[in-house]
Design a protein around this motif. Structure first.
Motif, PDB file in Angstrom:
ATOM      1  N   HIS A  98     -20.076  31.075 -15.137  1.00 21.22           N
ATOM      2  CA  HIS A  98     -19.860  32.310 -14.372  1.00 21.22           C
ATOM      3  C   HIS A  98     -20.760  33.445 -14.858  1.00 21.22           C
ATOM      4  CE1 HIS A  98     -16.526  34.170 -11.656  1.00 21.22           C
ATOM      5  NE2 HIS A  98     -17.706  34.681 -11.388  1.00 21.22           N
ATOM      6  N   GLY A 148     -23.013  32.138 -10.807  1.00 22.27           N
ATOM      7  CA  GLY A 148     -21.703  32.751 -10.999  1.00 22.27           C
ATOM      8  C   GLY A 148     -21.237  33.497  -9.761  1.00 22.27           C
ATOM      9  N   GLY A 201     -13.723  30.490  -9.296  1.00 20.00           N
ATOM     10  CA  GLY A 201     -14.325  31.793  -9.542  1.00 20.00           C
ATOM     11  C   GLY A 201     -14.458  32.617  -8.280  1.00 20.00           C
TER      12      GLY A 201
END
Length: 458
Positions: free
Chosen positions: A160, A165, A378
């Motif tokens: 990330h 990311g 994420g």
């Protein structure tokens, strides 16, 4: 180890599938909104909340974001399945002479690859660990295979903060932050928001690169100490095939599907357009999801050398996107409720009341790590937590890039505890979660120490 057995049992007993968790989080959010917020529109407050939820699910911008994240995972996986990548992996395995050299080889290369693309790093690390195991078995090399498997998973503790990311690559898009905060923050805050947050202040900032280099040295060092303290394990592995070959005769128009010239020519065309279209963005270090995916699409087609090989890899890679495909809309619905009921501002005000400019990044780091256990994505986490982080940072005067990276660090580090993204690796290596957890938990503690010191000192 008792602690890892307890962690594994805890996940099995109390954590259902990520999809079920997403539904439970949706219901909890509805209840919290009903309890702590007041209706802004006419009619039933509950019906209004459900309306916000439905609008959030079909938010066009967020659905585009979901597809971008799916492509990052799929195209990275496709690249690993290409012949040049398989040759690279096979070439690397001969440097694994024992457990110590094996964990250094696997961890360092996996982290370097994952820094470029997390999907690529995830599958690359898994296949490399498997091939190192096969190499050791064939040459009678004493090896701690679970430790090598853990080394193949470490890319998920740095991804990330890398080029793919979710948070840093999304905020690099023009007007993403402004659009995200437009119905949340007041005019005075919106006027302070930048049009974009480029990679030179996040991923390619000197402090993020320094933390990456520290982990690139420290993680292999810790793994070597573990290798020397652990015993070799027995190996019973069959040869893992990168792709299944088809011996059917190629006839008629099918020859175009297998044409090397056509595939390489089209892949080269994409890369030429990429250079023309995104050269200015590259110079400004403004790397966006579309930019990264366009580059990987052209590169993947070229490396596979035929549309047939490319499509076979797509069929294999697409299996890993089921979680993103079905869970992201639920996360977007949660975001819709939090945004339209004012819960984002309420939570941000709470953080602003208990934190300072120094402690907010630490709060963000630990909260992101906790949220990642329940929302192991994420992209989904940025959709839910991103507005809270941005609003809190603006209230306390914390630099936006630092707040964004604090979320990224927290999200990635608990991947060493949360087994969701380890499933592809476990499937390829034929290891069990309980075999790698003793080592990944240790690596998680090392990473937490590095990131907290980095957030406090840099």
């Amino acid at each position: 180890m008792n602690i890892t057995r307890a962690v594994e049992n805890l996940f099995k007993r109390f954590l259902p599938s990520p999809f079920t968790i997403a539904i439970l989080l949706t219901l909890v959010t509805i209840i919290l909104a009903l309890t702590f917020t007041e209706s802004k529109d006419e009619g039933s407050h509950l019906l209004n909340i459900l309306s916000y939820w439905e609008k959030g699910i079909w938010n066009t911008g967020l659905l585009e974001f979901a597809y971008q994240m799916m492509l990052i995972l799929v195209l990275g996986h496709i690249l690993v399945l290409s012949k040049p990548m398989s040759n690279l992996i096979m070439g690397l395995t001969r440097y694994a002479k024992n457990s110590t050299s094996a964990v250094i080889l696997v961890s360092v290369t996996t982290m370097l690859v994952a820094f470029f693309n997390w999907g690529l790093g995830l599958i690359f690390g898994a296949i490399l660990a498997r091939k190192v195991g096969e190499h050791a078995q064939k040459n009678n090399i004493a090896l701690n295979y679970p430790l090598v498997g853990a080394a193949g998973y470490v890319g998920l503790m740095i991804w990330h903060g890398g080029i793919s990311g979710s948070a840093p690559i999304k905020v690099a898009e023009s007007n993403h932050i402004i659009d995200m905060m437009s119905s949340i923050s007041d005019a005075s805050v919106l006027s302070q928001l930048p049009e974009s947050v480029n990679f030179n202040t996040t991923v390619f900032s000197w402090w993020n690169l320094l933390l990456f280099v520290i982990l690139l040295i420290l993680i292999p060092f810790v793994l070597t100490r573990l290798a020397k303290a652990s015993k070799p394990t027995s190996l019973h592995l069959e040869t893992y095939q990168f792709q299944s070959s088809k011996d059917e005769p190629i006839e008629g128009a099918e020859k175009m599907d297998h044409s090397k010239l056509l595939a390489i020519g089209f892949g080269a065309l994409i890369l030429i357009v990429f250079g023309y279209q995104y050269s200015d963005n590259l110079l400004r270090l403004q790397i966006t999801p579309n930019m990264l995916n366009f580059f990987m699409l052209g590169l993947a087609i070229m490396l596979h050398g035929s549309f047939s090989s490319f499509l076979n890899a797509v069929e294999e890679a697409i299996k890993g996107t089921s979680g993103i495909l079905i869970q992201f809309p639920l996360y977007f619905g949660i975001m819709g409720i939090m945004k339209d009921t004012g819960m984002v501002v309420m939570i941000s005000d709470f953080f602003a009341s208990i934190a300072t400019a120094t402690t907010l990044p630490i709060f963000t780091f630990f909260s992101a790590g906790l949220v990642n256990i329940f929302v192991p994505s994420g992209g989904g986490q940025w959709a839910i937590q991103g507005p809270i982080v941005a609003e809190s940072a603006m209230q306390l005067g914390v630099p936006l890039p630092k707040a964004i990276m604090a979320l990224a660090y927290g999200d990635q580090i608990t991947n060493m505890l949360q087994p969701f993204w380890a499933l592809p690796l476990l499937g390829i290596t034929k290891l069990k979660a309980k075999e790698i957890l003793p080592y990944t938990i240790i690596l998680m503690l090392v990473g937490i120490s590095v990131y907290i010191l980095g957030l406090l000192l840099l």
